[in-house]
Motif scaffolding. Sequence first.
Motif, short mmCIF file in Angstrom:
data_model
loop_
_atom_site.label_atom_id
_atom_site.label_comp_id
_atom_site.label_asym_id
_atom_site.label_seq_id
_atom_site.Cartn_x
_atom_site.Cartn_y
_atom_site.Cartn_z
N ASP A 152 31.88 34.93 43.60
CA ASP A 152 32.98 35.76 43.62
C ASP A 152 34.23 34.89 43.07
N ARG A 153 34.52 33.85 43.37
CA ARG A 153 35.67 33.17 43.08
C ARG A 153 35.55 33.09 41.46
N ARG A 154 34.48 32.67 40.87
CA ARG A 154 34.25 32.53 39.26
C ARG A 154 34.45 33.85 38.62
N ASP A 155 33.99 35.14 39.44
CA ASP A 155 34.28 36.40 38.84
C ASP A 155 35.64 36.46 38.97
N ALA A 156 36.50 36.37 39.83
CA ALA A 156 37.88 36.44 39.97
C ALA A 156 38.54 35.78 38.84
N VAL A 157 38.08 34.51 38.35
CA VAL A 157 38.68 33.70 37.24
C VAL A 157 38.37 34.57 36.09
N LEU A 158 37.24 34.92 35.97
CA LEU A 158 36.79 35.96 34.51
C LEU A 158 37.85 37.06 34.59
N ALA A 159 37.84 37.67 35.71
CA ALA A 159 39.04 38.95 35.74
C ALA A 159 40.44 38.55 35.10
N TRP A 160 40.78 37.44 35.72
CA TRP A 160 42.00 36.82 35.34
C TRP A 160 42.10 36.54 33.81
N ILE A 161 41.27 35.85 33.47
CA ILE A 161 41.32 35.70 31.91
C ILE A 161 41.16 36.98 31.28
N ALA A 162 40.45 38.08 31.56
CA ALA A 162 40.35 39.40 30.83
C ALA A 162 41.68 40.04 31.01
N ALA A 163 42.31 39.95 32.00
CA ALA A 163 43.61 40.48 32.18
C ALA A 163 44.74 39.70 31.14
N LEU A 164 44.66 38.69 30.99
CA LEU A 164 45.41 37.79 30.26
C LEU A 164 45.46 38.27 28.79
N TYR A 165 43.97 38.13 28.31
CA TYR A 165 43.74 38.56 27.05
C TYR A 165 42.70 39.60 26.98
N PRO A 166 42.86 40.96 27.13
CA PRO A 166 41.95 42.04 27.19
C PRO A 166 41.18 42.13 25.83
N SER A 167 39.89 42.63 25.89
CA SER A 167 38.88 42.31 24.86
C SER A 167 39.15 43.73 23.97
N ALA A 168 39.27 43.49 22.66
CA ALA A 168 39.27 44.80 21.59
C ALA A 168 37.93 45.35 21.53
N ASP A 169 36.94 44.61 22.09
CA ASP A 169 35.60 45.39 21.98
C ASP A 169 34.79 45.18 23.25
N SER A 170 33.71 45.16 23.28
CA SER A 170 32.68 44.92 24.40
C SER A 170 32.63 43.71 25.01
N GLY A 171 33.31 42.79 24.57
CA GLY A 171 33.33 41.37 25.07
C GLY A 171 34.03 41.32 26.47
N PRO A 172 33.90 40.15 27.13
CA PRO A 172 34.35 40.03 28.61
C PRO A 172 35.95 39.65 28.33
N TRP A 173 36.23 39.18 27.28
CA TRP A 173 37.78 38.79 27.12
C TRP A 173 38.03 38.96 25.70
N GLY A 174 39.28 38.53 25.36
CA GLY A 174 39.90 38.79 24.01
C GLY A 174 40.27 37.18 23.45
N SER A 175 41.28 37.41 22.74
CA SER A 175 41.70 36.03 22.34
C SER A 175 43.12 35.65 22.23
N LEU A 176 43.65 34.61 21.75
CA LEU A 176 44.93 34.21 22.07
C LEU A 176 45.32 34.18 20.49
N GLN A 177 46.48 35.12 20.18
CA GLN A 177 46.83 35.23 19.10
C GLN A 177 48.29 34.55 18.64
N PRO A 178 48.76 34.22 17.50
CA PRO A 178 47.71 34.06 16.22
C PRO A 178 46.67 32.78 16.59
#
Length: 368
Positions: A152-178
């Motif tokens: 559950d702690r790792r899942d919380a980290v995953l959710a944190w990254i996804a909130a920082l950089y939301p995915s534009a598709d079905s992936g769990p997280w997006g990317s830092l631009q540029p």
Amino acid sequence: MRPTSRSDAAARPAAYRRAAEAFAAALPEVRGRQGPDWPALAAALPSLEANRASMDNALTLHMTALADLLDAADPGPAEDGAGPAAGVEDRLLLHERRYWEQSAAACGLSPALSTATLDAALAAALLVGAAGRDQAADVLRKVGGLADQPRDRRDAVLAWIAALYPSADSGPWGSLQPDRLTERLVGRRLEAHPGLAHDLVPGITEEQAGRLLTLYGRAAAHAVFAGQLDDQLTALCVRHRTVLAPTAMAVATQVERPGPLVAGLQQIAADPRTPLDTLRQLDDRVPRSQRLAVWACELAWHLVARHRGLPHTPRPGVEPAFPLLAPGGSGPAGGGAGPRRGSRHRRPFPGGRRPPGREPERVRRPAA
């Protein structure tokens, strides 16, 4: 790159001012950036010097306008010596890091998890990516500081990254631009902690391996690292040769500076500890590329040398295609004395001479 004209240089201050004003209009819509009076800060920025270094690149000019605007609102401490001399990418990453820390505290991740652990998790996520949540969980499980944490702690980290950089598709997280910011982020992390890349290799997919080597190679090309990441990237390919070597061939044809990847491929081909099957697989998959032409010849040479060292076990009922070259034959490869007197092979050319102007070809061993 074409030479910068005087008119281009003269237009830079106005382009910089327009970029700062555009950012000032957009920043109030960004979460956590509603406080400052951005238009007033943009108007107060000093004019850009027309001949300022690197401003002939439009992306650099726009990043500089944003960094200057963020610095004006929140100068903050000059961490890690970052500043104008370290590059605009490092300046922007300082502001990103403050955003990460504030977000991690709001999510309850810190201080339970250290800043170093969260930085490593974010760098790993951006470095190899993930196609889905299961793959994402596997990536985070390889990060030091998270491996021994409950799911559950790792899942919380995953959710944190996804909130920082939301995915534009079905992936769990997006990317830092540029992309230059992602490259600088992973480059800084790998510069200080090269073991992170090694930890991510076990169980990696071919797509993830391609992203890993591409980002590593592009980060190594940043002038700020002065080639310090090159040997690390080469060592990564050599250590994990059975997994990364095929991908290294493909990536070497795409990145601007393929040198570290080609150096790794050269070491892999020359190393007697490399499994023969691995060399065969590489030989089957060598792409058509001028960048790899010399290495492909070296690979073929090492393959021939390795095959010559194998014991000969002729198959029953199968005659060798070239008896003189077969082990045990009368030719040089078979250890014999060559064509016998009276044999039809005694004089391969009229008069026993080579054709005019022809010299015997010599196969040279690749340079060490």
